[in-house]
Design a protein around this motif. Structure first.
Motif, PDB file in Angstrom:
ATOM      1  N   UNK A   1      13.136  11.614 -21.848  1.00  0.00           N
ATOM      2  CA  UNK A   1      13.011  12.132 -20.490  1.00  0.00           C
ATOM      3  C   UNK A   1      14.398  12.235 -19.842  1.00  0.00           C
ATOM      4  N   UNK A   2      14.627  13.325 -19.147  1.00  0.00           N
ATOM      5  CA  UNK A   2      15.917  13.530 -18.496  1.00  0.00           C
ATOM      6  C   UNK A   2      16.154  12.488 -17.402  1.00  0.00           C
ATOM      7  N   UNK A   3      17.391  12.047 -17.298  1.00  0.00           N
ATOM      8  CA  UNK A   3      17.759  11.063 -16.285  1.00  0.00           C
ATOM      9  C   UNK A   3      18.389  11.747 -15.074  1.00  0.00           C
ATOM     10  N   UNK A   4      18.461  10.994 -13.986  1.00  0.00           N
ATOM     11  CA  UNK A   4      19.048  11.502 -12.744  1.00  0.00           C
ATOM     12  C   UNK A   4      20.369  10.788 -12.481  1.00  0.00           C
ATOM     13  N   UNK A   5      21.420  11.568 -12.281  1.00  0.00           N
ATOM     14  CA  UNK A   5      22.739  11.030 -11.958  1.00  0.00           C
ATOM     15  C   UNK A   5      23.250  11.685 -10.673  1.00  0.00           C
ATOM     16  N   UNK A   6      23.973  10.928  -9.883  1.00  0.00           N
ATOM     17  CA  UNK A   6      24.517  11.429  -8.621  1.00  0.00           C
ATOM     18  C   UNK A   6      26.027  11.600  -8.753  1.00  0.00           C
ATOM     19  N   UNK A   7      26.544  12.692  -8.219  1.00  0.00           N
ATOM     20  CA  UNK A   7      27.989  12.925  -8.171  1.00  0.00           C
ATOM     21  C   UNK A   7      28.364  13.220  -6.719  1.00  0.00           C
ATOM     22  N   UNK A   8      29.296  12.437  -6.181  1.00  0.00           N
ATOM     23  CA  UNK A   8      29.712  12.597  -4.789  1.00  0.00           C
ATOM     24  C   UNK A   8      31.183  12.996  -4.737  1.00  0.00           C
ATOM     25  N   UNK A   9      31.482  14.256  -4.376  1.00  0.00           N
ATOM     26  CA  UNK A   9      32.886  14.656  -4.199  1.00  0.00           C
ATOM     27  C   UNK A   9      33.421  14.053  -2.900  1.00  0.00           C
ATOM     28  N   UNK A  10      34.484  13.281  -2.988  1.00  0.00           N
ATOM     29  CA  UNK A  10      35.023  12.595  -1.806  1.00  0.00           C
ATOM     30  C   UNK A  10      36.535  12.657  -1.818  1.00  0.00           C
ATOM     31  N   UNK A  11      37.065  13.852  -2.058  1.00  0.00           N
ATOM     32  CA  UNK A  11      38.515  14.020  -2.129  1.00  0.00           C
ATOM     33  C   UNK A  11      39.068  14.831  -0.966  1.00  0.00           C
ATOM     34  N   UNK A  12      38.194  15.195  -0.004  1.00  0.00           N
ATOM     35  CA  UNK A  12      38.623  16.021   1.118  1.00  0.00           C
ATOM     36  C   UNK A  12      39.282  15.222   2.220  1.00  0.00           C
ATOM     37  N   UNK A  13      39.881  15.965   3.159  1.00  0.00           N
ATOM     38  CA  UNK A  13      40.595  15.314   4.263  1.00  0.00           C
ATOM     39  C   UNK A  13      39.806  15.323   5.559  1.00  0.00           C
ATOM     40  N   UNK A  14      38.767  16.190   5.658  1.00  0.00           N
ATOM     41  CA  UNK A  14      37.986  16.241   6.884  1.00  0.00           C
ATOM     42  C   UNK A  14      38.794  16.682   8.085  1.00  0.00           C
ATOM     43  N   UNK A  15      39.576  17.741   7.946  1.00  0.00           N
ATOM     44  CA  UNK A  15      40.513  18.158   8.997  1.00  0.00           C
ATOM     45  C   UNK A  15      39.832  18.551  10.293  1.00  0.00           C
ATOM     46  N   UNK A  16      38.577  19.041  10.214  1.00  0.00           N
ATOM     47  CA  UNK A  16      37.909  19.478  11.430  1.00  0.00           C
ATOM     48  C   UNK A  16      37.489  18.328  12.332  1.00  0.00           C
ATOM     49  N   UNK A  17      37.576  17.100  11.829  1.00  0.00           N
ATOM     50  CA  UNK A  17      37.262  15.942  12.665  1.00  0.00           C
ATOM     51  C   UNK A  17      38.400  15.630  13.628  1.00  0.00           C
ATOM     52  N   UNK A  18      39.586  16.179  13.377  1.00  0.00           N
ATOM     53  CA  UNK A  18      40.713  15.949  14.270  1.00  0.00           C
ATOM     54  C   UNK A  18      41.302  14.564  14.176  1.00  0.00           C
ATOM     55  N   UNK A  19      41.151  13.914  13.019  1.00  0.00           N
ATOM     56  CA  UNK A  19      41.707  12.578  12.813  1.00  0.00           C
ATOM     57  C   UNK A  19      42.499  12.579  11.514  1.00  0.00           C
TER      58      UNK A  19
END
Length: 232
Positions: A1-19
């Motif tokens: 049975x196929x398994x479930x894996x999560x991938x979270x890209x977290x390399x951004x800077x979030x510039x629109x937050x203004x911080x």
């Protein structure tokens, strides 16, 4: 049975937050923003592993002591775009997942995902031939901007949905889609669509908002506070 894996890209800077602090590390109810997504996936019994892809020069992951648990593996392989970061992550886990395993790509800045939404996504797509994503039908009237920031016309919203995450596709299909994607697709579904497939839309919820602007944090805080009160 196929398994479930999560991938979270977290390399951004979030510039629109203004911080200056990258968005994924902004505090939300006393924890870094990314903690809230990680804690949900770590507690989900159907999720086999969680992979976080951070920037190669990210010194904040350890500094902020993100509580990630034993399921989570961190890869300092972030790219210049979201698509590049996800593809780097997929290549890093090639020996740990099967070609037909499911990969759930989730935004680090979506702290409002619930276990009910996650189960709805898994149940809806686990036998699907393509995969799909959480999304909500658009409710507001859409305006097309013209010159001088004035309305050029009103756009019909019939059949339009606002994409959310997780976006869930088989490992082999997602990797192929991102390898062949021209330009920089804004999400994984767009890359899969470019191969000629039609991802399935699974109803999400407004609470699964993406933190993009400062005021979004206040709304997320209210949602999490309401959750805490209902659980006591």
């Amino acid at each position: 049975m196929s398994k479930f894996h999560v991938l979270i890209p977290a390399a951004g800077s979030g510039s629109r937050m203004g911080v200056t602090l990258p968005k994924q590390y902004l505090p939300l109810n006393g924890k870094p923003l990314i903690h809230h997504a990680l804690s949900l996936f770590a507690a989900a019994p159907r999720i086999t592993s969680v992979h976080v892809v951070i920037a190669p020069d990210d010194a904040l992951w350890t500094k902020h002591e993100v509580d990630h648990g034993s399921k989570v593996v961190v890869h300092a392989l972030g790219g210049a775009t979201r698509a590049a970061t996800v593809l780097n992550g997929l290549e890093a886990i090639a020996g740990q997942v099967a070609e037909d395993d499911w990969i759930l790509v989730h935004d680090a800045a979506r702290p409002g995902l619930s276990m009910a939404m996650l189960d709805r996504l898994l149940d809806s797509l686990q036998e699907d031939a393509v995969g799909g994503l959480l999304a909500i039908p658009l409710a507001d009237t859409l305006k097309r901007e013209g010159a001088g920031q004035r309305v050029a016309r009103t756009e019909p919203r019939d059949g339009l949905w606002q994409a959310q995450t997780p976006q869930m596709f088989r490992y082999a299909l997602l990797k192929q889609a991102l390898q062949q994607a021209g330009g920089a697709p804004t999400d994984e579904a767009q890359a899969v669509e470019a191969l000629g497939f039609s991802p399935k839309l699974v109803p999400g919820e407004l609470r699964n908002l993406k933190i993009t602007y400062p005021q979004d944090l206040q709304l997320a805080e209210a949602i999490l506070l309401a959750d805490a009160r209902s659980n006591t």
